[in-house]
Structures are given as C-alpha cells and as structure tokens.
Design an enzyme around this catalytic site. Structure first.
Site, short mmCIF file in Angstrom:
data_model
loop_
_atom_site.label_atom_id
_atom_site.label_comp_id
_atom_site.label_asym_id
_atom_site.label_seq_id
_atom_site.Cartn_x
_atom_site.Cartn_y
_atom_site.Cartn_z
N ARG A 119 1.12 -1.21 -0.13
CA ARG A 119 -0.18 0.38 0.44
C ARG A 119 0.56 1.19 -0.11
O ARG A 119 0.89 1.67 -1.18
CB ARG A 119 -0.79 0.21 1.37
CG ARG A 119 -1.81 1.31 1.23
CD ARG A 119 -2.43 1.36 2.57
NE ARG A 119 -1.55 0.70 4.03
CZ ARG A 119 -0.70 1.67 4.09
NH1 ARG A 119 -0.98 3.69 4.34
NH2 ARG A 119 -0.41 2.05 5.24
N ARG A 120 1.82 1.13 1.20
CA ARG A 120 2.93 2.19 0.74
C ARG A 120 3.85 3.28 -0.28
O ARG A 120 3.91 3.51 -1.44
CB ARG A 120 3.49 2.34 2.42
CG ARG A 120 2.97 2.68 3.89
CD ARG A 120 3.85 1.78 4.84
NE ARG A 120 2.91 2.09 6.50
CZ ARG A 120 3.32 1.62 6.73
NH1 ARG A 120 4.31 1.13 7.00
NH2 ARG A 120 2.37 1.66 7.94
N ARG B 200 14.92 -1.28 11.63
CA ARG B 200 14.47 -0.15 10.51
C ARG B 200 15.00 1.18 11.18
O ARG B 200 15.29 1.83 9.61
CB ARG B 200 12.56 0.24 10.50
CG ARG B 200 12.29 -1.32 9.96
CD ARG B 200 10.47 -1.03 9.19
NE ARG B 200 9.53 -1.61 9.79
CZ ARG B 200 8.39 -1.73 10.00
NH1 ARG B 200 7.81 0.04 9.27
NH2 ARG B 200 7.47 -2.55 10.54
N1 LIG Z 1 3.27 -5.71 11.06
C1 LIG Z 1 3.29 -4.17 11.01
C2 LIG Z 1 3.26 -3.30 11.17
N2 LIG Z 1 1.88 -3.63 12.30
C3 LIG Z 1 1.37 -2.38 13.70
C4 LIG Z 1 2.51 -1.57 13.55
C5 LIG Z 1 2.13 -0.34 13.78
C6 LIG Z 1 1.10 -0.43 14.45
C7 LIG Z 1 -0.25 0.12 14.68
O1 LIG Z 1 -0.30 0.34 13.13
O2 LIG Z 1 -1.08 -0.27 15.85
C8 LIG Z 1 2.94 -2.50 11.85
C9 LIG Z 1 4.44 -1.29 12.11
C10 LIG Z 1 4.38 -0.45 10.49
O3 LIG Z 1 2.99 -0.76 10.13
O4 LIG Z 1 4.87 0.88 10.69
#
Ligand SMILES: NCc1[nH]cc(CCC(=O)O)c1CC(=O)O
Length: 368
Positions: free
Chosen positions: A183-184, A207
């Site tokens: 998506r991003r 990261r």
């Molecule tokens: N598995 C990826 C994931 N699952 C939840 C989060 C962030 C915290 C949230 O969305 O509650 C993230 C990391 C991200 O998207 O940067």
C-alpha cells in the site's frame, strides 16, 4: 458520495484537509453491536477443550509477540487491567512473521503471520488474552475467538522519517524510500513516481538503524508505533487523503475466547468510537478481499455527528487507483460500510485486486 474513476491521472476531488487530531472523544458506554466476524453459532468450549484448569485466583495469561512494540502494547493492557483489579502475566509467543524477517510479509506463507500462532496457543487453552496490532489481525477468524475489546485509537497515520528532516515533496529526484508495505509503495509512487522504493523489513528499532546507516533517504512507518515506544522523533505525518492508512492502523485489539472470563474482564478497555471506526474498515476490506497482497487503504474517522470514510484500491505501481471518499451516518454504519466496499469493488477495485493477486501468484510460481 464522491468516487474517483479508474484512470491514468486524477484530480483529487476531496477537500484537502490536514489530518485531524487522531484522539477520539466519543462516549464510553455503548450497546455492543454484533462483533462476530466469524459465524455466531460456535459456542466457546473454554474449559472443556483442555486439561490444564487453573485455580480461580490465577492470573490471566496475556499472549504477545516478543517485539518491543508488541511488548509495549501488552504491558499497557496489563497495566490498565491491573488498575481494574485484573491480575495478568505476559507470555511471549514467536510467530512466523517474526521468524521470516528476510522477505516482504506478502511473501511469508498465509494470512495473519503475526497472529496465527497466538490464536493456536489460545485455542489450546494456554493463554486467556491476546494483544495485537489490529491491522495484523485477518478478517477471517477462528469461530471460538472474538474481538473482546478495541482500545482507543492512537495515531492512524503513516509517518515519514528522513535522515535530515526533508519533507516528502522536497526529496531529491530518485530518493530511496524504505517500506515493504504494498500500500505504502503504491501510494508513494502515485505521489512521486520518481522515487526508488526499497524493501524494509524488521521491527521499528531495526528500521531506524537502517535509516541511520544510510541505506535509505527515508523510511515510512506507522506513527502509532513511534508513539507507543514513546520515541519523540521528528518526521512528517502524511496526509490521509494521499496516504489512506491500512485498515485498523494505529489500533490495539484484545482477543479472547468467546463467553470467557477473560472476555468479560477486558470489556472495560473497549472504546466505542474506535470499535465503530475499525469495524467499518474491516467490513470494507472483508468485501474487497486480497489480504496483504493488494495495495488497499481503508480509514474511517468520526467527525462530530458523522463518520468520514476514505477507502481506495491501487495498482501495484501506483499509476491507477479507484477511491471512495464520503461521510456516512453512524446509525447505519455497518450497512454503509458494506455498500461502500461493494461499490469500490464494482467501480474497478475488483479488477485491480484480481490483477495484484495474479501478479503475486505468478511471481511466487516463478520463485517457488
Ligand atoms: N506488521 C506491521 C505493523 N503492524 C502494526 C504496526 C504499527 C502499529 C499499528 O498500526 O497499530 C506495524 C508497523 C508499521 O506499520 O509501521
């Protein structure tokens, strides 16, 4: 209802608004709507399906992944329950998403790579409560388990960190941005087709380290993760009009067995407004399908006496997308969410989803 048609370029038709304050102020008490994502017929067999019956005064066991973010979330829930007289203990469970950190999530077999093993541990009666980032929990759920509480939403937005604080629009031509989210990636390429998007896996601290080491000019991640780690890092909150968040992003969810003592104990943590926003998003992505293989954003935000719903499906390269952006009546939110999901699918979303799944399946076939 405003729909952007599928095509090569788009005049953005929604009013550009700065992201509203992400904290909701909705009332606390509520009549629970059907929370069943799975068929409501299955009765919990809690206490019947396993031998280890723990004494009543035992603590409730909380299952969680072992990442710093997951532990921060589990400890928050444990502290809040303690304030309500519920004693708990935390048990770390390794998941396939934590094991295979060398590849994009959509290349790790199956859905719910951060959730599956924790579900199984609960079904085996070895934990009472599971704490997850809600966006990692698939819409298809085991019949015995239920979403017992949805915590008040943290920031739902995507957040760009760059080495020298440069804004997304000011990044140099061909700048390298780290993300593994389809998506991003698609939304970034729609906004800046010149950018080089490079896979970035690993927990938040990994990261950040890779950014500092100079492997990227910027990295894109959920603002909520930084909030929960209490890291005050300068960066840019991306506008949800151009970067419609993942469904349920920024939300912590608590799963238990249906009709269990644990379900009753955690209900106190449920936030009505977030419950409704995340339910709308899950209904939409449940109708669209595609799981983590397709670039899909779905974001519902309560605004006064209405709910603002933005949802979109993009092509993997970000060149095409179809989007719905409208305000709905909260009294009919489940029906409205189903209508929006169906309309998005019919207006070209279904084709983009099929295309992305075919592309992924072909790629997987080639690499085995
Ligand atoms: N598995 C990826 C994931 N699952 C939840 C989060 C962030 C915290 C949230 O969305 O509650 C993230 C990391 C991200 O998207 O940067």
């Amino acid at each position: 209802m405003k729909t952007e048609k599928l095509g090569q370029s788009h005049m953005h038709i929604s009013s550009q608004e700065s992201p509203p304050d992400s904290k909701s102020t909705y009332g606390q008490s509520h009549m629970r709507m059907s929370s069943q994502e799975s068929p409501p017929d299955s009765k919990s067999t809690y206490g019947q399906s396993h031998t280890c019956v723990r004494p009543q005064e035992a603590r409730l066991l909380i299952g969680t992944r072992g990442s710093k973010l997951a532990l921060a979330q589990a400890n928050l829930v444990s502290d809040l329950l303690a304030r309500n007289g519920v004693r708990t203990e935390i048990k770390i469970i390794k998941t396939s998403g934590d094991t295979f950190t060398d590849r994009p999530l959509h290349e790790v077999k199956g859905f719910g790579v951060f959730v599956r093993e924790i579900d199984d541990t609960m079904l085996a009666g070895e934990i009472d409560i599971a704490v997850h980032s809600m966006k990692d929990v698939p819409t298809e759920r085991p019949g015995e388990l239920t979403i017992a509480a949805v915590m008040k939403r943290d920031s739902p937005y995507d957040f760009l960190l760059t080495r020298d604080g440069i804004k997304l629009k000011d990044l140099p031509e061909g700048a390298v941005i780290g993300t593994t989210s389809l998506r991003r990636r698609a939304q970034l390429l729609r906004y800046r087709p010149d950018l080089m998007i490079k896979d970035l896996r690993g927990n938040i601290d990994t990261r950040l380290r890779k950014l500092k080491e100079g492997q990227y000019d910027g990295i894109l991640l959920a603002e909520a993760g930084l909030e929960r780690m209490k890291w005050d890092i300068q960066g840019e909150r991306l506008d949800p009009d151009n970067f419609v968040p993942s469904a349920n992003q920024g939300t912590v969810v608590i799963v238990t067995k249906k009709d269990s003592q644990a379900e009753r104990a955690v209900r106190v943590l449920d936030d009505e407004n977030t419950w409704i926003e995340t339910r709308i998003e899950r209904i939409i992505i449940g109708i669209l399908g595609g799981g983590c293989l397709v670039p899909i954003g779905a974001f519902a935000k309560r605004q006064g006496d209405r709910i603002h719903v933005r949802t979109e499906v993009l092509s993997v390269d970000g060149k095409r997308h179809v989007k719905i952006d409208e305000f709905i009546n909260p009294d009919e939110y489940e029906l409205e969410a189903a209508r929006i999901g169906s309309e998005l699918k019919q207006k070209g979303g279904g084709e983009l989803i099929d295309e992305a799944v075919r592309m992924f399946t072909a790629k997987r076939g080639k690499h085995g």
